[in-house]
Design a protein around this motif. Sequence first.
Motif, short mmCIF file in Angstrom:
data_model
loop_
_atom_site.label_atom_id
_atom_site.label_comp_id
_atom_site.label_asym_id
_atom_site.label_seq_id
_atom_site.Cartn_x
_atom_site.Cartn_y
_atom_site.Cartn_z
N PRO A 141 0.83 -1.22 0.00
CA PRO A 141 0.00 0.00 0.00
C PRO A 141 0.86 1.26 0.00
CG PRO A 141 -0.72 -1.55 1.70
CD PRO A 141 0.59 -2.06 1.19
N THR A 142 0.39 2.29 -0.67
CA THR A 142 1.03 3.60 -0.57
C THR A 142 0.52 4.34 0.66
OG1 THR A 142 1.11 3.69 -2.99
CG2 THR A 142 1.52 5.75 -1.81
N PHE A 143 -0.78 4.21 0.91
CA PHE A 143 -1.41 4.84 2.07
C PHE A 143 -2.70 4.06 2.32
CE2 PHE A 143 -3.43 8.47 4.39
CZ PHE A 143 -2.40 8.69 5.30
N PRO A 144 -3.17 3.99 3.55
CA PRO A 144 -4.33 3.14 3.83
C PRO A 144 -5.67 3.69 3.38
CG PRO A 144 -3.53 4.16 5.85
CD PRO A 144 -2.52 4.47 4.78
N LEU A 145 -5.74 5.00 3.06
CA LEU A 145 -7.01 5.64 2.74
C LEU A 145 -6.89 6.50 1.50
CD1 LEU A 145 -7.73 7.02 6.33
CD2 LEU A 145 -8.75 4.97 5.35
N GLN A 146 -8.02 7.01 1.02
CA GLN A 146 -8.03 7.98 -0.05
C GLN A 146 -7.49 9.32 0.45
OE1 GLN A 146 -10.50 7.39 1.99
NE2 GLN A 146 -12.33 8.59 1.61
N ALA A 147 -7.32 10.26 -0.48
CA ALA A 147 -6.82 11.59 -0.10
C ALA A 147 -7.67 12.19 1.00
CB ALA A 147 -6.83 12.51 -1.32
N GLY A 189 -6.65 3.23 -10.82
CA GLY A 189 -8.01 3.64 -11.09
C GLY A 189 -8.58 4.53 -10.01
N LEU A 190 -9.91 4.66 -10.02
CA LEU A 190 -10.62 5.53 -9.08
C LEU A 190 -11.52 4.73 -8.16
CD1 LEU A 190 -11.70 8.44 -11.47
CD2 LEU A 190 -9.60 8.26 -10.12
N ALA A 241 -14.97 4.46 -5.61
CA ALA A 241 -16.38 4.76 -5.84
C ALA A 241 -16.68 6.24 -5.66
CB ALA A 241 -17.24 3.93 -4.89
N ASP A 242 -15.88 6.92 -4.81
CA ASP A 242 -16.10 8.35 -4.57
C ASP A 242 -15.37 9.24 -5.57
OD1 ASP A 242 -13.48 8.05 -3.75
OD2 ASP A 242 -13.85 8.54 -1.64
N GLY A 243 -14.72 8.62 -6.58
CA GLY A 243 -14.04 9.38 -7.62
C GLY A 243 -12.62 9.78 -7.29
N LEU A 244 -12.11 9.38 -6.12
CA LEU A 244 -10.74 9.69 -5.74
C LEU A 244 -9.81 8.55 -6.15
CD1 LEU A 244 -11.42 11.17 -2.19
CD2 LEU A 244 -10.68 12.44 -4.21
N PRO A 245 -8.55 8.87 -6.48
CA PRO A 245 -7.62 7.83 -6.96
C PRO A 245 -7.24 6.83 -5.87
CG PRO A 245 -6.91 10.03 -7.65
CD PRO A 245 -7.99 10.23 -6.63
N VAL A 246 -6.90 5.64 -6.34
CA VAL A 246 -6.34 4.60 -5.49
C VAL A 246 -5.04 4.14 -6.14
CG1 VAL A 246 -7.62 2.73 -6.60
CG2 VAL A 246 -6.80 2.42 -4.27
N GLY A 247 -4.06 3.75 -5.34
CA GLY A 247 -2.79 3.33 -5.91
C GLY A 247 -2.06 2.37 -5.00
N LEU A 248 -0.90 1.91 -5.48
CA LEU A 248 -0.08 1.01 -4.70
C LEU A 248 1.40 1.27 -5.01
CD1 LEU A 248 1.01 -1.33 -6.88
CD2 LEU A 248 -1.31 -2.16 -6.61
N GLN A 249 2.25 0.77 -4.14
CA GLN A 249 3.69 0.87 -4.34
C GLN A 249 4.23 -0.46 -4.87
OE1 GLN A 249 5.87 3.51 -1.21
NE2 GLN A 249 4.32 2.38 -0.06
N ILE A 250 5.18 -0.35 -5.80
CA ILE A 250 5.90 -1.52 -6.30
C ILE A 250 7.34 -1.37 -5.84
CG2 ILE A 250 6.52 -2.86 -8.33
CD1 ILE A 250 4.21 -1.37 -9.79
N GLY A 305 -5.47 0.88 -16.81
CA GLY A 305 -5.76 2.21 -17.34
C GLY A 305 -4.90 3.34 -16.84
N GLY A 306 -4.15 3.14 -15.74
CA GLY A 306 -3.26 4.20 -15.27
C GLY A 306 -4.00 5.44 -14.82
N TRP A 307 -3.43 6.60 -15.18
CA TRP A 307 -4.01 7.90 -14.80
C TRP A 307 -5.35 8.10 -15.49
CZ3 TRP A 307 -4.43 12.12 -18.38
CH2 TRP A 307 -4.88 13.32 -17.81
N ILE A 308 -6.33 8.57 -14.74
CA ILE A 308 -7.64 8.92 -15.27
C ILE A 308 -7.86 10.40 -15.00
CG2 ILE A 308 -10.13 8.51 -15.13
CD1 ILE A 308 -9.46 5.71 -14.07
#
Length: 529
Positions: free
Chosen positions: A447-453, A485-486, A488-497, A519-522
């Motif tokens: 995980p990059t962070f546990p929550l959305q922005a 991707g995004l 349900a609330d339209g905020l991005p989600v991500g992960l660390q490699i 899809g990467g960046w939206i």
Amino acid sequence: MAYSLAVRFFLKALEYFYRTLRHTVHSCLAIAFRKDAGRTVPPIRDPILLKSAAQLAEEIRTRKVKSQDVVLAYLRRIEEVDPLINATVERRRAAALREAEEVDALVESGAMTREQMARERPLLGVPLTVKVLLSVKGMRSTAGSLLFRDALAAEDAPTVSLMRRAGAIVVATTNTAEMGMHFETNNYAHGRTANPYDLARTSGGSSGGESALISAGGSLLGLGNDMAGSIRLPCMFTGLFGHKPSKGLVTSHGSFPAPISELEKFLFTGPMCRYSMDLQLAMSVLTSQNKNPLKFGQRVNFKDLKVYYMTSVGYHPLITPIDTETALAIKKAVSHFESTYGIKAKEVKIPNLKSAAAIYIHNLMSSCKDIGHALTSGKGDITPFKEFLKHLLGRSTLTQGPIIVMNSPYFPLLYNEDDVVYYEKLGKKLAGEFRQLLDDKSVLLFPTFPLQAPYHHEITMLLPSTCYTLVYNLLGLPVTQCPMGLRADGLPVGLQIVGGMNNDPLTIACAAELEKAFGGWIPPGRTRK
């Protein structure tokens, strides 16, 4: 480790208190910022703004598009979105357009072949923005602080120089947390930067101006720096790719105001962008002068890849558990590699990760005995505790971030000099565990962070959860933040490699693979993928 009943009761009570306080603060901030909640920047209409740096550089070399048109398109987009997100510190409109005109003249002259330009100036005519903590000659080096409001850079940071030598054109410098010392971009010198996906939310820090501008379409490619997650966290909050290089791979000289001699082992400079191919291109440029430069963009046989993953660092009363959508993003990535390439991923546990924040803080403070002096470059008579009291009274010229960091050595709950040796040993043990786990064909999805922005100001309540990023500054390992991707609330989600030392090409290649799959960046305002 088994805890006594009394200790377990105390930890549960602390967890309950912290969770209640966090939810209360979250609810209050949701009300405070309700007018901006859900507001995004205007959609991107100019097709130039949706092309990668690699694609634009090729089109400029082949005369399909002029650099002047590209630079002007980005300057116009900055003018459109910056009143909403407040991402820039200073712009170079006239100088950038003049440099773009020179690029177009060079291309038209035929003085360099297309192959020469691709080899020697692979970013020719492409716009670049730079976090204000990195020096750009002739531009203000404010560090986001009133202490340095009039400081001018005498020369480019080496990384900026490399990008310019490759043909990139600096169009603006971008906002930061004061002195880079917070995970939210907000300061008294330039104000607060908002998230283009939701103006009520933070774009992260300290490279939050850079991430917000790139994601909003006001920049194509940026340089940030990262001392505890300052590239990766903003990129996750705004749906971008960002890369923290391996220790020693890319120089961090030219950062201001931190003296590199004291903090260099924690500080990393790297690229931020919307497309994974631009990470490959930027890293090729940033490492081009190395004695043994790594090769980026080469084909990877993913059938030989060993994928490990984690969705938790383990129980800690002050670390926020990973939410459902973050965990799902990691599982989707795992499933893709398994189903597409016939490999079997393995979930791992590294118990010492939950102590990463304490390990990091004790290593940082013991490396820099007078961090207040280091951050302010000895400017002025700054007394940490006095500044803390002034801040409580609303009279300090410093913001929350540097005040917390400067006072950390004096708060036993954060730092105890007697514990330095213990945490240094624990850090070495953690490094050994990662060396044993990650070879040259392995990556860890994390995980990059546990929550959305979070909402503006909310991330202070979530500081213990930055252990997900800062641990890799301590270890010096390469990490690529990858958008997934995004929500349900339209905020991005991500992960660390995460990769083994100097295995940066592999982590970026894995990000490129996930970009193709998910899809990467939206762009802000688009529907969820």
